[in-house]
Design a protein around this motif. Structure first.
Motif, mmCIF file in Angstrom:
data_model
loop_
_atom_site.group_PDB
_atom_site.id
_atom_site.type_symbol
_atom_site.label_atom_id
_atom_site.label_comp_id
_atom_site.label_asym_id
_atom_site.label_seq_id
_atom_site.Cartn_x
_atom_site.Cartn_y
_atom_site.Cartn_z
ATOM 1 N N TYR A 406 6.995 58.152 31.011
ATOM 2 C CA TYR A 406 6.110 59.144 31.628
ATOM 3 C C TYR A 406 6.091 58.997 33.152
ATOM 4 O O TYR A 406 5.651 59.899 33.864
ATOM 5 C CB TYR A 406 4.683 59.015 31.084
ATOM 6 C CG TYR A 406 4.404 59.928 29.907
ATOM 7 C CD1 TYR A 406 4.280 61.303 30.084
ATOM 8 C CD2 TYR A 406 4.243 59.418 28.627
ATOM 9 C CE1 TYR A 406 4.012 62.139 29.013
ATOM 10 C CE2 TYR A 406 3.973 60.242 27.551
ATOM 11 C CZ TYR A 406 3.861 61.604 27.743
ATOM 12 O OH TYR A 406 3.597 62.441 26.692
ATOM 13 N N ILE A 409 9.856 61.506 36.579
ATOM 14 C CA ILE A 409 9.848 62.963 36.639
ATOM 15 C C ILE A 409 11.293 63.458 36.639
ATOM 16 O O ILE A 409 12.075 63.119 37.531
ATOM 17 C CB ILE A 409 9.124 63.470 37.903
ATOM 18 C CG1 ILE A 409 7.681 62.953 37.951
ATOM 19 C CG2 ILE A 409 9.149 65.003 37.954
ATOM 20 C CD1 ILE A 409 6.792 63.453 36.842
ATOM 21 N N THR A 417 8.378 65.064 32.461
ATOM 22 C CA THR A 417 8.822 63.674 32.484
ATOM 23 C C THR A 417 9.891 63.396 31.433
ATOM 24 O O THR A 417 10.080 64.172 30.485
ATOM 25 C CB THR A 417 7.632 62.735 32.219
ATOM 26 O OG1 THR A 417 7.164 62.955 30.880
ATOM 27 C CG2 THR A 417 6.498 62.984 33.207
#
Length: 487
Positions: A406, A409, A417
């Motif tokens: 997570y 990006i 993500t």
């Protein structure tokens, strides 16, 4: 294995039927020619959940539209897909338009549409400050909403699979053998497998006429009507707050301007009768035409903020005499028993889909001549992929702590993500190509339209599916992203 029911087509309607049947002790499968669900009309439409004032009273279209729309809020909450009840406005620009709007109001009343009201120019401008000065009033339908059609299809199909439905992708139907030749069972031949079943449901969209013909069932023709759209960046989100229609004509509900469930503004569609069911091209003339028409509703649309254009193809049904069939075709065939056509599901098919699922389940129960037993293991809840973009700062920190992916990006435009992409690939109905990831996560749907993130998404798909990067496709088939390895 022998199935009780085989559904041909895994769009929004086929998926809703599959989920409804999964509530019972039945062996059910879906057979789909594409490499993913939602690859036909379901992936390229307006995403409007219509109120139901447009269909002719007394038709299946009217009944199932109103019933289906009323089901969307609960369904979206159970299955974790985006739905917003924003309401719609049919805008009038003349006395003649307002007379037509009164007729739509009366039709909606007859159909049982809740929350309708005819509003004047002052009320309209208070709701929609950017509306054209020529607008004199509108029909407000509070029950209308918007959803992401491909996201909804994926969620519904996934919940059906979670509840025991088998999904066979990349299985195009080539032949249907009638039950007289196999102990009362239908046989669906795809080239890869034979599907043996007691009941067939034809939800093949644009190709439903061909499937019906293969089964020796009712003859009708599906003709394609191509509709072009364009999409504005989410920085234009304040352009419209409701779905804005102009008065409809014989070809449909006309060019609309609407927010999308993802925060963009969508403009379109055109209505171009075509002979090619696979033609999803956009044209300069088509884009210019919808712009000119849409600017009657919202002047000076900021064209520099167009980030994408696309076409969808609607399935318009015609009878043997070449006349348009002005209703859904949903019936067990008179000649081909235990063969159910669900065809000609053009607008408001997305709106009606949950109610069509219920209606067709009743037809199946009657066709099989049994009383359905409830599936004790059925779960109506499907957990989606948690959005990093929409999480609070505190929750973002928690998500990264739980899963470090997570913290990476991949799609900067939409803040998607690596964790979300990996989850989309490994879900019960997982993404297998770039477009599949895009539909599930929005990676590649932002302003740069995957210009920056597609190499990384390709890499992730390759890694997670244990396939060479040169085998990753954009949308199945031969749409390979990479040609060869150079180092």
């Amino acid at each position: 294995m022998t199935y009780d029911v085989a559904i041909i087509g895994a769009g929004i309607v086929g998926s809703c039927i599959a989920r409804e049947l999964s509530k019972y002790k039945l062996a059910v499968c879906m057979v789909e020619k594409a490499d993913d669900v939602s690859c036909g009309t379901s992936k390229a439409n307006s995403g409007i959940v219509h109120a139901g004032y447009d269909p002719v009273p007394g038709t299946l279209m009217a009944k199932l539209n109103v019933e289906g729309t009323a089901m969307y809020k609960k369904l979206s909450q159970e299955l974790h897909f985006d739905y917003k009840n924003i309401g719609s406005l049919v805008v009038g620009f003349s006395d003649a338009d307002m007379e037509h709007i009164k007729k739509l109001y009366e039709r909606g009343t007859a159909n049982g549409v809740p929350g309708m009201k005819i509003i004047n120019q002052e009320e309209l401008r208070a709701m929609e400050p950017n509306i054209a000065e020529e607008a004199v009033g509108a029909l407000l339908a509070e029950s209308a909403g918007i959803t992401s059609p491909y996201q909804a299809t994926w969620a519904v199909a996934e919940n059906a699979v979670q509840n025991g439905v088998k999904l066979f992708l990349e299985n195009e139907v080539h032949e249907i053998v009638p039950p007289e030749t196999r102990d009362g069972y239908w046989t669906i031949k795809t080239g890869q497998m034979d599907v043996v079943c007691r009941c067939v449901i034809n939800v093949a969209g644009l190709f439903a006429d061909k499937i019906s013909e293969m089964a020796g069932a009712r003859k009708f023709t599906i003709k394609p009507r191509r509709g072009e759209y364009f999409l504005l960046d989410n920085k234009c989100a304040d352009l419209a707050h409701h779905t804005l229609f102009q008065c409809p004509d014989e070809k449909g509900k006309g060019v609309l301007v609407t927010p999308t469930a993802d925060g963009n503004i969508l403009v379109g569609p055109s209505a171009d009768d075509d002979q090619d069911k696979t033609n999803t091209a956009t044209t300069r003339n088509g884009q210019e035409a919808i712009t000119v028409t849409a600017e009657k509703t919202i002047p000076n649309i900021p064209k520099r903020n167009i980030i994408n254009s696309f076409s969808g193809v609607r399935a318009i049904p015609y009878d043997e005499n070449g006349n348009v069939i002005k209703d859904f075709i949903i019936e067990e065939d008179e000649k081909a028993k235990r063969f159910i056509n669900v065809a000609g599901i053009c607008s408001p098919g997305l709106s009606a889909a949950p109610a069509i699922g219920l209606y067709v389940a009743g037809l199946v129960e009657k066709a099989l001549d049994v009383k359905f037993e409830k599936n004790p293991d059925f779960t109506p809840i499907r957990k989606g992929i948690e959005s990093f973009k929409h999480a609070s700062d505190k929750r973002k920190a928690e998500l990264i702590e739980e899963n470090p992916l997570y913290g990476r990006i991949i799609c900067r435009c939409e803040m998607i993500t690596e964790a979300e992409i990996v989850a989309a690939i490994h879900s019960p109905v997982g993404a297998r190509d770039l477009d599949g990831v895009k539909r599930r996560t929005r990676a590649g749907m932002g302003r740069c339209q995957s210009g920056f993130c597609s190499p990384r998404v390709t890499e992730i798909i390759s890694r997670e599916l244990s396939i060479p990067m040169t085998s990753v496709t954009k949308n199945g088939g031969c749409s390979y992203i990479l040609n060869s390895k150079i180092r």
